[in-house]
Design a protein around this motif. Sequence first.
Motif, short mmCIF file in Angstrom:
data_model
loop_
_atom_site.label_atom_id
_atom_site.label_comp_id
_atom_site.label_asym_id
_atom_site.label_seq_id
_atom_site.Cartn_x
_atom_site.Cartn_y
_atom_site.Cartn_z
N GLY A 1 36.93 59.63 14.12
CA GLY A 1 36.20 58.99 15.20
C GLY A 1 37.09 58.13 16.07
O GLY A 1 36.99 58.16 17.31
N GLU A 2 37.96 57.34 15.43
CA GLU A 2 38.88 56.52 16.22
C GLU A 2 39.84 57.39 17.03
O GLU A 2 40.16 57.07 18.18
CB GLU A 2 39.65 55.57 15.30
CG GLU A 2 38.78 54.46 14.72
CD GLU A 2 39.52 53.53 13.78
OE1 GLU A 2 38.87 52.62 13.23
OE2 GLU A 2 40.73 53.73 13.56
N LEU A 3 40.29 58.48 16.44
CA LEU A 3 41.15 59.40 17.18
C LEU A 3 40.41 59.99 18.37
O LEU A 3 40.97 60.12 19.47
CB LEU A 3 41.65 60.51 16.26
CG LEU A 3 42.53 61.58 16.91
CD1 LEU A 3 43.79 60.97 17.52
CD2 LEU A 3 42.89 62.67 15.91
N ALA A 4 39.14 60.33 18.19
CA ALA A 4 38.34 60.90 19.28
C ALA A 4 38.23 59.91 20.44
O ALA A 4 38.33 60.30 21.61
CB ALA A 4 36.96 61.28 18.77
N VAL A 5 38.02 58.64 20.12
CA VAL A 5 37.94 57.62 21.17
C VAL A 5 39.26 57.52 21.92
O VAL A 5 39.31 57.46 23.15
CB VAL A 5 37.54 56.26 20.58
CG1 VAL A 5 37.68 55.14 21.62
CG2 VAL A 5 36.11 56.29 20.05
N ALA A 6 40.37 57.51 21.17
CA ALA A 6 41.69 57.41 21.80
C ALA A 6 41.95 58.59 22.73
O ALA A 6 42.44 58.41 23.86
CB ALA A 6 42.76 57.33 20.72
N LEU A 7 41.63 59.80 22.27
CA LEU A 7 41.87 60.98 23.09
C LEU A 7 40.95 60.99 24.31
O LEU A 7 41.36 61.39 25.41
CB LEU A 7 41.67 62.24 22.26
CG LEU A 7 42.66 62.41 21.09
CD1 LEU A 7 42.33 63.66 20.28
CD2 LEU A 7 44.10 62.47 21.60
N ARG A 8 39.72 60.52 24.14
CA ARG A 8 38.80 60.43 25.27
C ARG A 8 39.34 59.49 26.35
O ARG A 8 39.16 59.70 27.55
CB ARG A 8 37.44 59.95 24.80
CG ARG A 8 36.40 59.87 25.90
CD ARG A 8 35.15 59.18 25.41
NE ARG A 8 34.09 59.21 26.41
CZ ARG A 8 33.15 58.29 26.53
NH1 ARG A 8 33.14 57.27 25.71
NH2 ARG A 8 32.22 58.39 27.44
N ALA A 9 40.04 58.43 25.90
CA ALA A 9 40.60 57.46 26.83
C ALA A 9 41.87 57.98 27.50
O ALA A 9 42.42 57.30 28.38
CB ALA A 9 40.90 56.16 26.09
N GLY A 10 42.34 59.14 27.08
CA GLY A 10 43.56 59.70 27.64
C GLY A 10 44.82 59.09 27.06
O GLY A 10 45.89 59.16 27.67
#
Length: 466
Positions: free
Chosen positions: A118-127
Motif C-alpha cells: 500500500g505504501e509503495l502504491a501511494v509512492a508510485l501514484r505520487a510519481g
Amino acid sequence: MRAHEAGWAHAEGNHRGPAWLRQPADVNALVPLLWSATARKNVDGALEVGGVDLRDLVAEHGSPAYVLDEADFRGRARAFRDAFSDYDVYYAGKAFLCTTVARWVAEEGLCLDVCSAGELAVALRAGFDPARIGYHGNNKTTAELRRALEAGVGRIVVDSFQEIDRLARLTDELGVTSGVMVRVTAGVEAHTHEYIATAHEDQKFGFSITSGDAFEAVRRVQATPGLRLLGLHSHIGSQIFDTSGFEVAARRVLTLHARVSDELGVEMPEMDLGGGFGIAYTTQDDPSDPAQLATEITKIVEHECRGFGIAVPALSVEPGRAIVGPSVCTVYEVGTVKEVALDAGASRTYVSVDGGMSDNIRTALYDADYSCTIASRRSDAAPVLGRLVGKHCEAGDIVVKDEFVPGDLAPGDLMAVPGTGAYCRSMASNYNHALRPPVIAVRDGVANLVVRRETEDDLLRTDVGA
C-alpha cells in the motif's frame, strides 16, 4: 526545553499527576518546542496553524481533524537533508504517508522508505522515482516482492533467509537485478518502550550478528546472481534522544562489515543506520536537532572505520517521526466535562472529545504522553488537572493522560493536541465503526484537504453481507 524554561510553575494543592507535570503560569500559552513552526494563538486566544484559524477549519471540515503544517514539514525535511548532506536521507513513510506528502518528500530531495504494498502504491501514484525508494518489512510476500522488482525499487532490505530465496527466484524469473541490504540486529536496545525497541535479540526483525545469521545472510546474497549486495542495515528503536545507542550499534555493525571484507573479499558500498530520532511530546522531552545528530553520528562512524582500517561506506538514515511528528496537531471538539473525585480531597476533570483511540492509539498502545491546549478561545479561569479522553467504549480510551486545562472548559470548546503527525493517522482504525478523520494541509492562510474524512458509505462499502 525544560518545564521552567517554558514559563511553567510548580503545581499547587493536592492535584494528582505525574511528578513531572507542572501547572502552567498561563494555561493559554503554547510551549514552542511542542508545536509546529507556524502555530500561534491569535488575539482571541484561538489557535492558528499556517495562518489558518482552527475555528474556521473546523467549521468547514468538521472535527476531529489532523492539521498538517506544510511549511514546518518541508522545513524539517530540508533540515535533515542539509545536516546529513553526505548521506541518503530516506523519509520513513510508515510514520505518515499520503500522495501529497510523498510529493513534498521528493521535492525536498529526500528518498522514501516504504514497508508495504500500500505504501509503495501511494509512492508510485505520487510519481516518486522508484530508484529512490527502499522497501522494508519482515514478511514481504512473493507478490509484494514481484511488484517492487517490476516497479524498479532501488533497494530491498531483506529480513529472512526465505526472503533471500524468494528474491533469487523472482530476479531469475524476471531477468532483473535487485539492490539488497541485509537488516541486522546489533543487540543494542534503545531506552524506549519494549514494542518500539527493535535491535535487541528477542524480536522479529533482522538477522542476528551474534548468532552468525547476519554473516550467512550476507554470504548468500553475495553468492546469488540476481542480487546486488549494497550493505548492512541497522535500526535500534524509536523515540531516541541521544546517540549512545548508535555508537554501540555502529561498532558492532562495522565489525561485521570488516569481517565480510576480510573473509569474503567484498567491500560493501553502503550502510544504513536507521532512524528513530525522538521528538518532544511533553516539556520533559529534549530532542537533538538534525545538525547535532549528523555531527555526532558521523564522528562515531568515522572513528570506528579508522579503528578497523576500512573506508567509510556511503551512509543513510531514515527519519520519519522527526519530520512529520511535530508538523501535525489534532483538533477535537469537547462534548462533555466531568469532575471526578479522587482521594484526599483531590479531583480530576475528564474532558471527553469527539475522537480518541481510533485516531490516536499511541497512548493506549505505548503509554505515550501528550500535551494539549484550548484552541478556540482565551480562558481566564484557573487551571485544573485534566485528562483528555475519547468517546469509545474502553476505559483506556485516553488521548492525554495528564494536563492542566482551563477550569471553565465546556461543550463546544476546541482542544488541540500537538505532535500527532507520526503514527496517529497511519495507525487509525474504525473501532466502534468510527470514521477516520481528514488530513488538512495548511500554509499561508490556505487550508487544503489532502486526505478526506471517511463517510458512512466508505464504511459500508466493504460490508458485503445482505
